[in-house]
Design a protein around this motif. Structure first.
Motif, PDB file in Angstrom:
ATOM      1  N   ASP A  41     -84.082   3.285 104.596  1.00 51.91           N
ATOM      2  CA  ASP A  41     -84.493   1.922 104.278  1.00 51.91           C
ATOM      3  C   ASP A  41     -84.343   1.091 105.550  1.00 51.91           C
ATOM      4  OD1 ASP A  41     -84.904  -0.661 103.448  1.00 51.91           O
ATOM      5  OD2 ASP A  41     -83.554  -0.546 101.735  1.00 51.91           O
ATOM      6  N   ALA A  42     -85.453   0.821 106.191  1.00 49.07           N
ATOM      7  CA  ALA A  42     -85.456   0.086 107.461  1.00 49.07           C
ATOM      8  C   ALA A  42     -85.986  -1.333 107.282  1.00 49.07           C
ATOM      9  CB  ALA A  42     -86.307   0.839 108.481  1.00 49.07           C
ATOM     10  N   SER A  43     -86.089  -1.784 106.060  1.00 48.63           N
ATOM     11  CA  SER A  43     -86.746  -3.062 105.779  1.00 48.63           C
ATOM     12  C   SER A  43     -86.067  -4.265 106.424  1.00 48.63           C
ATOM     13  CB  SER A  43     -86.867  -3.281 104.267  1.00 48.63           C
ATOM     14  OG  SER A  43     -85.584  -3.303 103.661  1.00 48.63           O
ATOM     15  N   GLU A  44     -84.794  -4.171 106.731  1.00 50.98           N
ATOM     16  CA  GLU A  44     -84.051  -5.304 107.291  1.00 50.98           C
ATOM     17  C   GLU A  44     -83.728  -5.134 108.781  1.00 50.98           C
ATOM     18  OE1 GLU A  44     -83.459  -8.140 105.545  1.00 50.98           O
ATOM     19  OE2 GLU A  44     -84.582  -7.206 103.918  1.00 50.98           O
ATOM     20  N   THR A  71     -88.344   9.939 104.713  1.00 59.01           N
ATOM     21  CA  THR A  71     -89.305   8.871 104.469  1.00 59.01           C
ATOM     22  C   THR A  71     -88.715   7.543 104.920  1.00 59.01           C
ATOM     23  OG1 THR A  71     -90.079  10.044 102.503  1.00 59.01           O
ATOM     24  CG2 THR A  71     -90.690   7.741 102.693  1.00 59.01           C
ATOM     25  N   LEU A  72     -89.530   6.744 105.609  1.00 61.23           N
ATOM     26  CA  LEU A  72     -89.134   5.389 105.965  1.00 61.23           C
ATOM     27  C   LEU A  72     -89.560   4.458 104.852  1.00 61.23           C
ATOM     28  CD1 LEU A  72     -90.073   4.938 109.727  1.00 61.23           C
ATOM     29  CD2 LEU A  72     -87.794   4.953 108.736  1.00 61.23           C
ATOM     30  N   HIS A  73     -88.641   3.620 104.388  1.00 58.32           N
ATOM     31  CA  HIS A  73     -88.964   2.655 103.348  1.00 58.32           C
ATOM     32  C   HIS A  73     -89.193   1.287 103.982  1.00 58.32           C
ATOM     33  CE1 HIS A  73     -88.935   0.409  99.648  1.00 58.32           C
ATOM     34  NE2 HIS A  73     -88.006  -0.373 100.152  1.00 58.32           N
ATOM     35  N   ASP A  74     -90.403   0.792 103.838  1.00 55.34           N
ATOM     36  CA  ASP A  74     -90.778  -0.569 104.228  1.00 55.34           C
ATOM     37  C   ASP A  74     -90.354  -0.953 105.649  1.00 55.34           C
ATOM     38  OD1 ASP A  74     -92.127  -2.869 103.619  1.00 55.34           O
ATOM     39  OD2 ASP A  74     -90.419  -3.828 102.645  1.00 55.34           O
ATOM     40  N   PRO A  75     -90.717  -0.138 106.643  1.00 53.57           N
ATOM     41  CA  PRO A  75     -90.295  -0.473 108.011  1.00 53.57           C
ATOM     42  C   PRO A  75     -91.078  -1.662 108.566  1.00 53.57           C
ATOM     43  CG  PRO A  75     -91.765   1.394 108.073  1.00 53.57           C
ATOM     44  CD  PRO A  75     -91.522   1.077 106.615  1.00 53.57           C
ATOM     45  N   PRO A  76     -90.392  -2.601 109.221  1.00 53.78           N
ATOM     46  CA  PRO A  76     -91.099  -3.693 109.887  1.00 53.78           C
ATOM     47  C   PRO A  76     -91.776  -3.172 111.157  1.00 53.78           C
ATOM     48  CG  PRO A  76     -88.756  -3.860 110.312  1.00 53.78           C
ATOM     49  CD  PRO A  76     -88.942  -2.716 109.357  1.00 53.78           C
ATOM     50  N   ALA A  77     -92.606  -3.998 111.748  1.00 56.92           N
ATOM     51  CA  ALA A  77     -93.338  -3.598 112.962  1.00 56.92           C
ATOM     52  C   ALA A  77     -92.395  -3.174 114.081  1.00 56.92           C
ATOM     53  CB  ALA A  77     -94.232  -4.739 113.433  1.00 56.92           C
ATOM     54  N   VAL A  78     -91.213  -3.783 114.161  1.00 56.83           N
ATOM     55  CA  VAL A  78     -90.263  -3.441 115.215  1.00 56.83           C
ATOM     56  C   VAL A  78     -89.836  -1.968 115.117  1.00 56.83           C
ATOM     57  CG1 VAL A  78     -88.159  -4.138 113.993  1.00 56.83           C
ATOM     58  CG2 VAL A  78     -88.244  -4.316 116.464  1.00 56.83           C
ATOM     59  N   VAL A  79     -89.991  -1.369 113.956  1.00 55.76           N
ATOM     60  CA  VAL A  79     -89.674   0.052 113.762  1.00 55.76           C
ATOM     61  C   VAL A  79     -90.936   0.903 113.820  1.00 55.76           C
ATOM     62  CG1 VAL A  79     -88.767   1.765 112.134  1.00 55.76           C
ATOM     63  CG2 VAL A  79     -87.617  -0.447 112.395  1.00 55.76           C
ATOM     64  N   SER A  80     -91.964   0.518 113.079  1.00 57.07           N
ATOM     65  CA  SER A  80     -93.158   1.366 112.954  1.00 57.07           C
ATOM     66  C   SER A  80     -93.984   1.451 114.237  1.00 57.07           C
ATOM     67  CB  SER A  80     -94.025   0.899 111.787  1.00 57.07           C
ATOM     68  OG  SER A  80     -94.444  -0.434 111.976  1.00 57.07           O
ATOM     69  N   GLU A  81     -94.060   0.359 114.987  1.00 51.14           N
ATOM     70  CA  GLU A  81     -94.880   0.388 116.201  1.00 51.14           C
ATOM     71  C   GLU A  81     -94.350   1.342 117.275  1.00 51.14           C
ATOM     72  OE1 GLU A  81     -95.558  -3.678 117.361  1.00 51.14           O
ATOM     73  OE2 GLU A  81     -96.848  -4.041 115.629  1.00 51.14           O
ATOM     74  N   PRO A  91     -93.505   9.763 107.055  1.00 49.45           N
ATOM     75  CA  PRO A  91     -94.116   9.137 105.884  1.00 49.45           C
ATOM     76  C   PRO A  91     -93.448   7.781 105.597  1.00 49.45           C
ATOM     77  CG  PRO A  91     -93.526  11.418 105.425  1.00 49.45           C
ATOM     78  CD  PRO A  91     -92.939  11.064 106.749  1.00 49.45           C
ATOM     79  N   VAL A  92     -94.263   6.824 105.163  1.00 53.11           N
ATOM     80  CA  VAL A  92     -93.773   5.476 104.875  1.00 53.11           C
ATOM     81  C   VAL A  92     -93.996   5.175 103.403  1.00 53.11           C
ATOM     82  CG1 VAL A  92     -94.091   3.017 105.378  1.00 53.11           C
ATOM     83  CG2 VAL A  92     -94.239   4.701 107.229  1.00 53.11           C
ATOM     84  N   ALA A  93     -92.959   4.602 102.789  1.00 53.95           N
ATOM     85  CA  ALA A  93     -93.059   4.159 101.399  1.00 53.95           C
ATOM     86  C   ALA A  93     -92.789   2.658 101.347  1.00 53.95           C
ATOM     87  CB  ALA A  93     -92.038   4.893 100.534  1.00 53.95           C
ATOM     88  N   HIS A  94     -93.477   1.987 100.470  1.00 48.07           N
ATOM     89  CA  HIS A  94     -93.279   0.521 100.332  1.00 48.07           C
ATOM     90  C   HIS A  94     -92.702   0.221  98.969  1.00 48.07           C
ATOM     91  CE1 HIS A  94     -95.343  -0.403 104.077  1.00 48.07           C
ATOM     92  NE2 HIS A  94     -96.207   0.534 103.723  1.00 48.07           N
TER      93      HIS A  94
END
Length: 94
Positions: A41-44, A71-81, A91-94
Motif C-alpha cells: 500500500d503506497a497510497s500515502e 501488487t502495488l495498491h494505489d501508488p502516487p506518481a512519485v512511486v509509479s513514475e 501490477p497496480v490495484a486501486h
C-alpha cells in the motif's frame, strides 16, 4: 506489516528513503515468510529516493523468485513514475 488470511500487506507512507532501510528489510522478510501474495500500500508515499526505489525493485524481484505475486495498491506518481522509467513491471490495484 499487516496480515490478512489472503495476503501480507506492507504499508508505506511519507518519505521512503535510506533512513527506513532496516525497517523496510524487516517488513520484507516478514511478508515473504508467510508465503502469501504481498500487497504494497503506497497510497500515502510523498517522497521516494533511490534507496526506496531499490527497496521496491528488490521486493518485486524476490516475490517473482519465490513465485509470489506483489501488487502495488494505489501508488502516487512519485512511486509509479520512477518504476515505469526503470521498466519495473508491478501490477497496480486501486
Amino acid at each position: 506489516m499487516n496480515e490478512t488470511p489472503e495476503a501480507s500487506v506492507v504499508t508505506l507512507w511519507g518519505e521512503i528513503d535510506i533512513a527506513l532501510r532496516d525497517e523496510a528489510s524487516a517488513a520484507l522478510a516478514g511478508a515473504f515468510q508467510r508465503d502469501l501474495p504481498v500487497i504494497v500500500d503506497a497510497s500515502e508515499v510523498t517522497f521516494l529516493d533511490s534507496a526506496g526505489i531499490a527497496f521496491l525493485v528488490q521486493l518485486c524481484r524476490i516475490g517473482q523468485d519465490e513465485g509470489l505475486s506483489v501488487t502495488l495498491h494505489d501508488p502516487p506518481a512519485v512511486v509509479s513514475e520512477p518504476l515505469g522509467t526503470l521498466h519495473v513491471d508491478v501490477p497496480v490495484a486501486h
